[in-house]
Design an enzyme around this catalytic site. Structure first.
Site, PDB file in Angstrom:
ATOM      1  N   GLU A  41     -22.676  16.462 -46.437  1.00 40.19           N
ATOM      2  CA  GLU A  41     -22.865  14.347 -46.566  1.00 40.19           C
ATOM      3  C   GLU A  41     -21.306  14.129 -46.997  1.00 40.19           C
ATOM      4  O   GLU A  41     -20.731  14.203 -48.030  1.00 40.19           O
ATOM      5  CB  GLU A  41     -24.236  14.575 -47.249  1.00 40.19           C
ATOM      6  CG  GLU A  41     -23.413  12.322 -47.680  1.00 40.19           C
ATOM      7  CD  GLU A  41     -25.281  12.539 -48.825  1.00 40.19           C
ATOM      8  OE1 GLU A  41     -25.433  11.446 -48.920  1.00 40.19           O
ATOM      9  OE2 GLU A  41     -25.665  13.951 -49.530  1.00 40.19           O
ATOM     10  N   LYS A 112     -27.970   7.481 -42.708  1.00 41.26           N
ATOM     11  CA  LYS A 112     -29.013   8.260 -43.739  1.00 41.26           C
ATOM     12  C   LYS A 112     -30.366   6.567 -43.886  1.00 41.26           C
ATOM     13  O   LYS A 112     -29.825   5.745 -44.795  1.00 41.26           O
ATOM     14  CB  LYS A 112     -28.644   7.803 -45.162  1.00 41.26           C
ATOM     15  CG  LYS A 112     -29.466   9.193 -46.895  1.00 41.26           C
ATOM     16  CD  LYS A 112     -28.419   9.373 -47.801  1.00 41.26           C
ATOM     17  CE  LYS A 112     -29.114   9.833 -48.584  1.00 41.26           C
ATOM     18  NZ  LYS A 112     -28.104  10.478 -49.464  1.00 41.26           N
ATOM     19  N   CYS A 148     -29.519  14.927 -47.008  1.00 36.20           N
ATOM     20  CA  CYS A 148     -29.625  14.855 -48.167  1.00 36.20           C
ATOM     21  C   CYS A 148     -31.469  14.114 -48.385  1.00 36.20           C
ATOM     22  O   CYS A 148     -31.981  14.897 -47.645  1.00 36.20           O
ATOM     23  CB  CYS A 148     -28.689  14.572 -48.947  1.00 36.20           C
ATOM     24  SG  CYS A 148     -29.140  15.348 -50.353  1.00 36.20           S
ATOM     25  N   SER A 189     -26.279  17.768 -52.571  1.00 36.38           N
ATOM     26  CA  SER A 189     -27.372  18.001 -53.450  1.00 36.38           C
ATOM     27  C   SER A 189     -26.340  19.068 -54.852  1.00 36.38           C
ATOM     28  O   SER A 189     -26.207  20.036 -54.581  1.00 36.38           O
ATOM     29  CB  SER A 189     -28.208  18.883 -53.408  1.00 36.38           C
ATOM     30  OG  SER A 189     -29.352  18.805 -54.212  1.00 36.38           O
ATOM     31  N   LEU A 301     -10.077  26.840 -82.108  1.00 41.00           N
ATOM     32  CA  LEU A 301     -10.748  27.935 -81.914  1.00 41.00           C
ATOM     33  C   LEU A 301     -11.602  27.729 -83.849  1.00 41.00           C
ATOM     34  O   LEU A 301     -10.765  28.530 -84.379  1.00 41.00           O
ATOM     35  CB  LEU A 301     -10.351  28.814 -81.305  1.00 41.00           C
ATOM     36  CG  LEU A 301     -10.730  29.743 -81.270  1.00 41.00           C
ATOM     37  CD1 LEU A 301     -12.672  29.776 -80.189  1.00 41.00           C
ATOM     38  CD2 LEU A 301     -10.022  31.487 -81.583  1.00 41.00           C
ATOM     39  N   ASP A 306     -19.528  27.267 -80.835  1.00 39.39           N
ATOM     40  CA  ASP A 306     -19.902  27.099 -79.174  1.00 39.39           C
ATOM     41  C   ASP A 306     -18.321  26.474 -78.757  1.00 39.39           C
ATOM     42  O   ASP A 306     -17.671  26.995 -77.824  1.00 39.39           O
ATOM     43  CB  ASP A 306     -19.784  25.110 -80.120  1.00 39.39           C
ATOM     44  CG  ASP A 306     -20.841  25.028 -80.594  1.00 39.39           C
ATOM     45  OD1 ASP A 306     -22.146  25.937 -79.479  1.00 39.39           O
ATOM     46  OD2 ASP A 306     -21.138  24.337 -81.598  1.00 39.39           O
TER      47      ASP A 306
END
Length: 549
Positions: A41, A112, A148, A189, A301, A306
């Site tokens: 798409e 579409k 889609c 998608s 850091l 995390d």
């Protein structure tokens, strides 16, 4: 007939690059004796182009490039997605279209029908809805070309509030009445770790209901926050016949006579959800940098999980020579925090620097001393430390051209457990759609073969280390309680009463929801978040900043 599916990674607005990829795939398909090659798409311009579609010169360039691609289609046909101009004086300027090309020219244009306007989608902003249904006849085959969402007339209800049919027309009912031989669906998608099974179910149900094979081509690659995983497939009425690669470009040729009666593939779609999240985030970082022309990154850091997980993902995306880390201990940092951060940096072979912020923080407290005289220390002093660190990271970013990666997770972002202009700095939020409990799963996945992230980083209680002996649990429920509440409220859209009925303490639930609602203003100012769920913070979740609900 042989049909080729070309699963490619496009860049929005990079017409030369996109067209070169498409033409290269057309030539490969012709060499492999395919009669038809299919692209995704809006392939010619990249998806989603957003408000670039409001610029006439952008749309004109799309048209020029469509004709350039069509001129290559001799001895082979192609289906390529792109915008087309609505010639009707009424309605939107454009259609979201599929161009069928053969004999060196565009032969037909299919538009579409179903234009999604939920979550991250806003297609009716730009496109007019199709109302005319037709097939493409080529080499004796009647081909139904869909785009889609046209196959998503019926959708599973993920929350307790919604409909499984959001549209008033079913394109496949209209198309099936024309008696096609097979269906082609060109798609863009986006990836969600919750959605791949649903996507497969949608396609297989269409194939079974209409007794038609479906050739589904999805794009791969990341565009800012959106990640497209590929996973193109061919399905018949019995199920999935073949599935292409995830998170990689791919190309395959299929023989139509073999597809209808081919046995379905029994291999499950999702063998390892954490592994797919890992691959999605790595690709998201890589494409954000490469498509933006960025070369190198930096992050703070801390010795916590995390920043450790973010650093590993970034190194895998960009390479160790393109990542550096800055360690900024304070008087509240534990010895383990520094040693764990150094160990990780050495494990990854990256450059790291250590800047102790105690003296800088002390200068702040001296400068503010007269104004703050007589007032106890509180969150103000904690935030000063976070903002000192943010400023130091931005200083290195400016001086050396390193883009700062944000390391906050979704749990923290949801409840506002972060400092604006401090640890919420960054050009890209890597873990902003990953709950804390899933960050631990990612760490375990990263260490599955050998210890990369020091074990102590994973096992120690999480802490911002902004005051003596601080732990996240001082301010928040334990993450194994917090995350299910957040998921139920954000993704599943449940009320406080519904969540409490699931067995969670009612007061904790109300407190968490108040925190989520109150901190919308913080999330409004954060960097783009790599989306890996069905409801990420950012363009897909639009909430009022000012309100009392």
């Amino acid at each position: 007939m042989k049909i080729a599916l070309a699963q490619l990674n496009y860049t929005i607005g990079a017409f030369d690059e996109n067209v070169e990829k498409i033409i290269r795939a057309i030539r490969q398909a012709r060499q492999e004796k395919a009669a038809l090659v299919v692209f995704s798409e809006l392939a010619v311009c990249g998806y989603p182009p957003h408000d670039l579609l409001e610029y006439k010169h952008f749309v004109d360039e799309c048209s020029v490039r469509i004709n350039q691609i069509a001129a290559e289609c001799h001895g082979i046909a192609a289906i390529v997605g792109g915008p087309s101009v609505n010639q009707n004086p009424l309605g939107k300027n454009l259609f979201n279209s599929a161009y069928f090309m053969a004999n060196g020219a565009v032969q037909q244009v299919i538009h579409k029908t179903l234009l999604p306007t939920y979550d991250i989608f806003d297609e009716y902003r730009y496109f007019e809805q199709n109302t005319e249904f037709k097939l493409v006849n080529y080499k004796g085959c009647n081909i139904a070309i869909t785009i889609c969402e046209d196959l998503w007339y019926k959708q599973p209800i993920l929350t307790g509030y919604g409909k499984d049919r959001m549209y008033s027309v079913c394109p496949m009912d209209k198309i099936a009445a024309l008696c096609p031989d097979f269906v082609v669906n060109i798609a863009a998608s986006p990836f969600s770790h919750m959605q791949e099974e649903i996507k497969t179910e949608i396609l297989t149900e269409n194939a079974a209901n209409y007794r038609l094979p479906v050739y589904y081509i999805n794009q791969v690659g990341a565009h800012t926050d959106l990640i497209f995983d590929g996973g193109s497939m061919v399905v018949n009425p019995e199920g999935v016949v073949s599935r292409m690669k995830f998170f990689e470009e791919d190309f395959e040729v299929f023989e139509t006579t073999e597809i209808f009666n081919a046995p379905s593939v029994k291999k499950p779609v999702t063998e390892n959800v954490t592994g797919r999240i890992h691959d999605a985030l790595v690709m998201g970082i890589r494409d954000y940098f490469h498509k933006s022309g960025l070369k190198s990154g930096i992050l703070g850091l801390s010795g916590g999980i995390d920043s450790a997980v973010t650093l590993v993902l970034a190194v895998r995306a960009l390479g160790g020579t393109n990542m550096r880390a800055l360690l900024m201990p304070s008087q509240y940092s534990s010895d383990h925090s520094v040693s764990d951060a150094v160990a990780l940096a050495k494990n990854l072979g990256i450059r790291y620097d250590i800047l102790d912020i105690r003296e800088i923080f002390r200068e702040y407290t001296i400068s503010l001393g007269n104004i703050f005289r007589g007032l106890p220390e509180d969150i103000t002093e904690e935030n000063i430390q976070a903002r000192v660190r943010g400023n130091l990271l931005m200083a290195l970013s400016n001086k050396f051209g390193n883009t700062v990666l944000n390391t906050s997770n979704k749990s923290e972002a949801a409840v506002g457990y972060g400092t604006l202009y401090g640890d919420m700095n960054g050009g890209l939020s890597v873990l902003g759609d990953v709950y804390k409990t899933d960050v631990y799963s990612l760490a375990a996945y990263i260490n599955k073969d050998k210890e990369i992230i020091p074990n102590h980083t994973i096992t120690k209680p999480p802490s911002a280390e902004l005051r003596p002996d601080q732990k996240d649990s001082d301010s928040l429920p334990e993450y194994n309680i917090l995350d299910p509440i957040l998921f139920s409220y954000i993704e599943m859209k449940k009320s406080a009463e519904e969540i409490s009925a699931m067995g969670y303490d009612a007061e904790i639930v109300r407190k968490v929801i108040r925190m989520v609602n109150y901190n919308e203003y913080k999330r409004y100012q954060t960097p783009p978040v790599l989306r890996i769920s069905t409801k990420a913070f950012g363009s897909g979740r639009k909430m009022p900043l000012v309100g009392r609900y």
